[in-house]
Enzyme design. Sequence first.
Site, mmCIF file in Angstrom:
data_model
loop_
_atom_site.group_PDB
_atom_site.id
_atom_site.type_symbol
_atom_site.label_atom_id
_atom_site.label_comp_id
_atom_site.label_asym_id
_atom_site.label_seq_id
_atom_site.Cartn_x
_atom_site.Cartn_y
_atom_site.Cartn_z
ATOM 1 N N ASP A 112 0.772 -1.221 0.079
ATOM 2 C CA ASP A 112 -0.035 -0.009 0.036
ATOM 3 C C ASP A 112 0.882 1.098 0.138
ATOM 4 O O ASP A 112 0.124 2.378 -0.068
ATOM 5 C CB ASP A 112 -1.004 -0.170 1.007
ATOM 6 C CG ASP A 112 -0.427 -0.194 2.510
ATOM 7 O OD1 ASP A 112 0.943 -0.635 2.699
ATOM 8 O OD2 ASP A 112 -0.996 0.018 3.502
ATOM 9 N N GLU A 197 10.034 -3.996 13.163
ATOM 10 C CA GLU A 197 11.527 -3.582 12.575
ATOM 11 C C GLU A 197 12.777 -3.929 13.453
ATOM 12 O O GLU A 197 13.677 -4.418 13.032
ATOM 13 C CB GLU A 197 11.380 -2.198 12.211
ATOM 14 C CG GLU A 197 10.174 -1.858 11.013
ATOM 15 C CD GLU A 197 8.837 -1.606 11.627
ATOM 16 O OE1 GLU A 197 8.533 -1.698 12.668
ATOM 17 O OE2 GLU A 197 8.051 -1.399 10.885
HETATM 18 C C1 UGA Z 1 3.118 -0.666 9.433
HETATM 19 C C2 UGA Z 1 4.208 -0.976 8.677
HETATM 20 O O1 UGA Z 1 4.356 0.003 7.631
HETATM 21 C C3 UGA Z 1 4.235 -2.499 8.481
HETATM 22 O O2 UGA Z 1 5.532 -2.666 7.659
HETATM 23 C C4 UGA Z 1 4.296 -3.363 9.523
HETATM 24 O O3 UGA Z 1 4.280 -4.700 9.030
HETATM 25 C C5 UGA Z 1 2.948 -2.868 10.274
HETATM 26 O O4 UGA Z 1 2.850 -1.599 10.371
HETATM 27 C C6 UGA Z 1 3.008 -3.698 11.584
HETATM 28 O O5 UGA Z 1 3.139 -3.160 12.520
HETATM 29 O O6 UGA Z 1 2.654 -4.974 11.536
HETATM 30 P P1 UGA Z 1 0.506 -0.727 8.176
HETATM 31 O O7 UGA Z 1 0.250 0.198 7.114
HETATM 32 O O8 UGA Z 1 -0.291 -0.387 9.392
HETATM 33 O O9 UGA Z 1 2.054 -0.927 8.680
HETATM 34 O O10 UGA Z 1 0.128 -2.251 7.807
HETATM 35 P P2 UGA Z 1 -0.283 -2.762 6.387
HETATM 36 O O11 UGA Z 1 0.204 -1.921 5.360
HETATM 37 O O12 UGA Z 1 -1.953 -2.970 6.784
HETATM 38 O O13 UGA Z 1 0.310 -4.455 6.292
HETATM 39 C C7 UGA Z 1 1.728 -4.431 6.182
HETATM 40 C C8 UGA Z 1 1.680 -5.422 4.785
HETATM 41 O O14 UGA Z 1 1.274 -6.706 5.343
HETATM 42 C C9 UGA Z 1 0.878 -5.107 3.612
HETATM 43 O O15 UGA Z 1 1.876 -5.276 2.372
HETATM 44 C C10 UGA Z 1 -0.120 -6.003 3.688
HETATM 45 O O16 UGA Z 1 -0.820 -6.178 2.475
HETATM 46 C C11 UGA Z 1 0.235 -7.179 4.435
HETATM 47 N N1 UGA Z 1 -0.959 -7.884 5.110
HETATM 48 C C12 UGA Z 1 -1.677 -7.248 5.863
HETATM 49 C C13 UGA Z 1 -0.973 -9.248 4.942
HETATM 50 O O17 UGA Z 1 -0.236 -9.913 4.696
HETATM 51 N N2 UGA Z 1 -1.853 -9.869 5.996
HETATM 52 C C14 UGA Z 1 -2.784 -9.125 6.566
HETATM 53 O O18 UGA Z 1 -3.662 -9.718 7.354
HETATM 54 C C15 UGA Z 1 -2.498 -7.759 6.633
HETATM 55 MN MN MN Z 2 0.704 -0.069 4.997
#
Ligand code: UGA
Ligand code: MN
Length: 251
Positions: A112, A197
């Site tokens: 995203d 991280e």
């Molecule tokens: C923030 C950080 O930018 C992420 O890199 C980190 O993983 C996350 O917090 C965390 O603390 O886990 P955020 O924008 O809140 O990110 O997270 P998302 O963008 O919703 O998810 C990170 C990645 O994991 C995305 O590429 C998303 O597609 C993937 N994801 C999300 C999954 O593979 N499974 C899920 O159930 C949710």
């Molecule tokens: Mn994100």
Amino acid sequence: PVIYAITPTYARLVQKAELVRISQTFLHVKNFHWIVVEDSPVKTQLVSELLAQSGLRFTHLHTETPKEHKLKESDPNWLKPRGVEQRNLALQWLRENRELSEEGVVYFADDDNTYSLRLFDEIRSTKRVSVWPVGLVGGLRFERPLVEKGRVVGFYTAWKPNRPFPMDMAGFAIALQLLLANREAQFDMLAERGYLESSLLQSLVSIEELEPRADNCTKVLVWHTRSEKPKMKQEELLQKQGLGSDPSIEV
Ligand code: UGA
Ligand code: MN
């Protein structure tokens, strides 16, 4: 060096739009290999076809986040770490399929975010771990490493500043050789909120060793954008009347 971008991804209404957007950015990057890891018990048709048609060099993997770690629809999105198992599987794939002699750089590219092409020029020369600012994150216009005399001496961040590496996933890249030489290094599924991280970086580098990029961390070349969840109110109303949209048309 090859840039390996690791992207965890999961099925939702905006998934295809996100993947199309970032894949078309990546098409402009030379010597690029996309590792896409679906959070799913199977490789889905949507992602398989998108990758096959992308024109990118890619590896397609999948692993489902275990139920006890998975967010429920009603949970706030920060409750549990996201994409952890998926990124660790990609690291395992690199360790099983790449040699220490290969030059490469590994970047965790969530589906995203928004990536400037200039970021990849900065990433490519990573010796151990390189770092740079991330826009629109942590409740700030940007977060960034603070640099003095070419060295990282601290971080501009407001949220949990005492974390060992108070950086977003989008703000660093790691030399492939460093990951291959440290085969145990991975993300900690049980990491406290915000410490994901750090859980990886702690076992790989010290702050003094970080390599600042993007004009000593003064340029924002990646943005922690997040797509709004689309409202489906009309779709649901129509569905109740048996007039829902054609399910054979992929969105
Ligand atoms: C923030 C950080 O930018 C992420 O890199 C980190 O993983 C996350 O917090 C965390 O603390 O886990 P955020 O924008 O809140 O990110 O997270 P998302 O963008 O919703 O998810 C990170 C990645 O994991 C995305 O590429 C998303 O597609 C993937 N994801 C999300 C999954 O593979 N499974 C899920 O159930 C949710
Ligand atoms: Mn994100």
